[in-house]
Design a protein around this motif. Structure first.
Motif, mmCIF file in Angstrom:
data_model
loop_
_atom_site.group_PDB
_atom_site.id
_atom_site.type_symbol
_atom_site.label_atom_id
_atom_site.label_comp_id
_atom_site.label_asym_id
_atom_site.label_seq_id
_atom_site.Cartn_x
_atom_site.Cartn_y
_atom_site.Cartn_z
ATOM 1 N N ILE A 1 -10.225 -0.770 0.844
ATOM 2 C CA ILE A 1 -9.109 -1.707 0.888
ATOM 3 C C ILE A 1 -9.352 -2.855 1.860
ATOM 4 O O ILE A 1 -8.747 -3.921 1.733
ATOM 5 N N PHE B 1 0.831 -1.198 0.000
ATOM 6 C CA PHE B 1 0.000 0.000 0.000
ATOM 7 C C PHE B 1 0.867 1.250 0.000
ATOM 8 O O PHE B 1 2.048 1.213 0.323
ATOM 9 N N PRO C 1 -3.993 0.878 -2.536
ATOM 10 C CA PRO C 1 -3.297 -0.380 -2.831
ATOM 11 C C PRO C 1 -2.371 -0.230 -4.025
ATOM 12 O O PRO C 1 -2.677 0.496 -4.977
ATOM 13 N N ILE D 1 -1.802 -6.579 -4.531
ATOM 14 C CA ILE D 1 -2.491 -7.536 -3.673
ATOM 15 C C ILE D 1 -2.221 -8.936 -4.237
ATOM 16 O O ILE D 1 -2.717 -9.277 -5.311
ATOM 17 N N SER E 1 -4.743 4.060 -7.389
ATOM 18 C CA SER E 1 -3.986 2.870 -7.784
ATOM 19 C C SER E 1 -3.850 2.728 -9.292
ATOM 20 O O SER E 1 -2.923 2.067 -9.779
ATOM 21 N N TYR F 1 -10.247 -5.869 -0.051
ATOM 22 C CA TYR F 1 -9.105 -6.498 -0.709
ATOM 23 C C TYR F 1 -8.328 -7.364 0.283
ATOM 24 O O TYR F 1 -7.882 -8.471 -0.048
#
Length: 281
Positions: free
Chosen positions: A206, A11, A46, A49, A124, A209
């Motif tokens: 987030i 992140f 993010p 991931i 992102s 996620y």
């Protein structure tokens, strides 16, 4: 010590150095974002991931973007800037689906490289455009105590764009301790964002996620970009440039010595975390 980020949820923090978002032309994106304090960061976003999530996480965020040696210029884009930062690798503690603690144990130089473009709906989208779009130094340094008086009080962030053999200061040489939010205040803010941030404006939810990723044991957080020098603000990356981000102890090396070492490509030391990336098309 070194942690391979391929299995780590990664992140960034937007707006943790006063003035950076204005220089980057991104302050307008956050005009509707409400913060507890005027100098508070704007969002936690993010960059990577790990996993295969079948639509629960945007596909581009599952592509590993980190490369210690290269930045591959995104096709069709023109404005690409170094984002010189200090990044933390943290152990995560979970309880009933909530992130209840983050314990930083390593830190190092990070380039949260960003595309400056209009129309991107989420932060992102400007950060992970594929392989070799970001960087984190492999010389990651141990954290003795993530609090005032610990090792990070001694460290500074410097950055350079090496063009035609000349090292140009890109970001202002800044003390790590001068982040708007750091130490306990930063950790508490990150916990709140991970658990409560919604999909609003340029921010993403987030927490969803992290749930999809199975509540990862480690998180990397790139804490925020320093303000740019005049050169850094007005010069975008070109093929053949080198991006250098240095996190160094101010009680061992002077600013002037770091500049000379950057010019001479002589920054490798056990107590320095350095990221040196070539920009390629």
């Amino acid at each position: 010590m070194f942690v391979d980020l391929r299995t780590v949820a990664c992140f960034g923090v937007a707006g943790n150095f006063t003035g950076h978002l204005e220089q980057a032309g991104e302050a307008v994106d956050f005009t509707k974002v409400k913060t507890a304090e005027a100098n508070a960061p704007k969002a936690m976003f993010p960059t990577y991931i790990p996993g295969n999530f079948e639509g629960k996480v945007p596909a581009y965020l599952t592509v590993y973007p980190f490369d210690e040696y290269r930045i591959i210029f995104p096709k069709g884009e023109q404005k690409l800037q170094i984002e010189p930062e200090c990044a933390l690798v943290c152990k995560a503690k979970w309880q009933d689906g909530k992130l209840i603690d983050l314990i930083p144990f390593l830190f190092g130089a990070s380039n949260d490289c960003s595309i400056r473009k209009q129309g991107a709906k989420k932060i992102s989208e400007k950060k992970n455009w594929g392989a070799s779009s970001k960087g984190f130094a492999t010389n990651q340094l141990k954290i003795d105590s993530f609090a005032k008086g610990g090792i990070l009080d001694r460290y500074r962030i410097a950055s350079f764009l090496i063009r035609d053999g000349i090292a140009h200061a890109y970001g202002e040489d800044s003390a790590v301790r001068d982040y708007s939010y750091f130490y306990e205040k930063l950790i508490n803010w990150c916990l709140d964002r991970a658990n409560n941030q919604q999909c609003e404006g340029p921010a993403e939810k987030i927490g969803d996620y992290l749930k999809a990723a199975g509540y990862p044991e480690l998180l990397m957080i790139s804490v925020g970009a320093t303000r740019y020098t005049d050169f850094g603000e007005h010069n975008f990356l070109k093929s053949g440039d080198r991006s250098v981000v240095v996190v160094y102890p101010e009680d061992v090396y002077s600013k002037e010595e770091i500049v000379k070492r950057a010019q001479n490509d002589n920054l490798e030391e056990d107590d320095i975390s350095v990221l040196n990336q070539e920009v390629v098309l």
